[in-house]
Motif scaffolding. Structure first.
Motif, short mmCIF file in Angstrom:
data_model
loop_
_atom_site.label_atom_id
_atom_site.label_comp_id
_atom_site.label_asym_id
_atom_site.label_seq_id
_atom_site.Cartn_x
_atom_site.Cartn_y
_atom_site.Cartn_z
N PHE A 153 -10.75 -0.37 8.97
CA PHE A 153 -11.11 -1.73 8.56
C PHE A 153 -12.16 -2.31 9.50
O PHE A 153 -13.14 -2.91 9.05
CB PHE A 153 -9.87 -2.63 8.55
N MET A 181 0.81 -1.20 0.00
CA MET A 181 0.00 0.00 0.00
C MET A 181 0.85 1.26 0.00
O MET A 181 0.41 2.33 0.36
CB MET A 181 -0.93 0.01 1.22
N THR A 206 -1.49 -9.89 3.85
CA THR A 206 -2.31 -9.94 2.63
C THR A 206 -2.00 -11.20 1.84
O THR A 206 -0.89 -11.75 1.92
CB THR A 206 -2.05 -8.72 1.72
N ILE A 225 -7.63 -4.67 -1.59
CA ILE A 225 -7.21 -3.31 -1.27
C ILE A 225 -6.55 -2.69 -2.50
O ILE A 225 -5.58 -3.22 -3.02
CB ILE A 225 -6.19 -3.29 -0.12
N CYS A 238 -11.61 -0.50 -0.86
CA CYS A 238 -11.70 -1.93 -0.58
C CYS A 238 -12.89 -2.51 -1.32
O CYS A 238 -14.05 -2.16 -1.05
CB CYS A 238 -11.85 -2.17 0.93
N TYR A 266 -5.37 2.77 9.59
CA TYR A 266 -6.05 1.83 8.70
C TYR A 266 -6.87 0.81 9.48
O TYR A 266 -8.02 0.53 9.15
CB TYR A 266 -5.04 1.09 7.82
#
Length: 250
Positions: free
Chosen positions: A125, A1, A137, A194, A176, A121
């Protein structure tokens, strides 16, 4: 990210020119006259030329100017922009739009775990996706065809993740997308892809999060083939009947 600098997209008028170039020659190289393009766009030859220059600057076309015109080829970036336009029209005229992307599981660099666990973040989430993601991830290398189709995601509703400021830097926004991942006869539905607003990852890279470690839940190893089925989703913390609420407010 992680973030990287991105260039501004061409305006809608330039995208209209891109569409006409594609209609004339498909996605292969074709000879284009600015005068003829101007007629199709109901614009002057000079305006048509400026729009082609704008598309070239954005990397959406490649041009080779010759004496009686120019040879123009729509690039992969240009095709992605056209697919995004197509996705918008599907969103207008079709319901339950689902995009199926295919690829293979691959190892990551470990960056996903770091970013997912950052408080700015993680809090979003939990509230907006409705779960606390496993700290890591699942990385998927998309097939060549799926890379081309990825632009269609622009027409699918996603959950926004806002940018936020840490002690030493600003962390970028992302979207997302709701995903069902299918591996053979097995599937896992509570997944999100993402997609950072700005990234240095290539378009063939896909990052997925879920409440569980997807490699364990689906018994996945590097190289295993998977389907990523992207469909419209909404925030878990959104009112259940937003349409009625908006009507009451009006």
């Amino acid at each position: 990210m992680a973030e990287a600098t991105s260039t501004a997209d061409p305006d809608p008028a330039a995208i209209a020119a891109l569409k006409h170039v594609g209609l004339v020659g498909g996605l292969t190289e074709t000879k284009v006259s600015c005068a003829a393009l101007g007629d199709r766009l109901d614009a002057s030859t000079q305006t048509a030329s400026r729009r082609l220059q704008s598309l070239e600057s954005a990397g959406y076309i490649e041009r080779d100017v010759v004496g009686d015109g120019q040879w123009v080829r729509v690039t992969d970036e240009g095709e992605a922009a056209l697919r995004a336009e197509y996705a918008d029209y599907r969103r207008l005229f079709e319901t339950d739009v689902e995009l199926v992307l295919r690829g293979a599981v691959t190892g990551g660099m470990g960056e996903g775990r770091h970013y997912i666990t950052l408080p700015g973040y993680a809090e979003q989430f939990r509230s907006r996706l409705g779960y606390e993601p496993f700290p890591g991830t699942l990385n998927v290398d998309l097939s060549e065809e799926s890379v081309r189709r990825r632009g269609e995601m622009a027409g699918i509703d996603a959950v926004p993740i806002d940018a936020w400021e840490g002690e030493d830097r600003t962390y970028g926004a992302a979207s997302c997308y709701g995903v069902t991942i299918v591996a053979g006869d097995d599937r896992y539905e509570e997944v999100h892809a993402i997609v950072p607003d700005r990234t240095h990852h290539d378009d063939d890279q896909f990052e997925l999060i879920a409440p569980d470690r997807l490699r364990d839940a689906l018994d996945l190893d590097d190289g295993d083939a998977v389907e990523v089925r992207v469909a419209a989703t909404s925030r878990a913390d959104a009112p259940e009947n937003e349409a009625e609420l908006e009507t009451e407010v009006a």
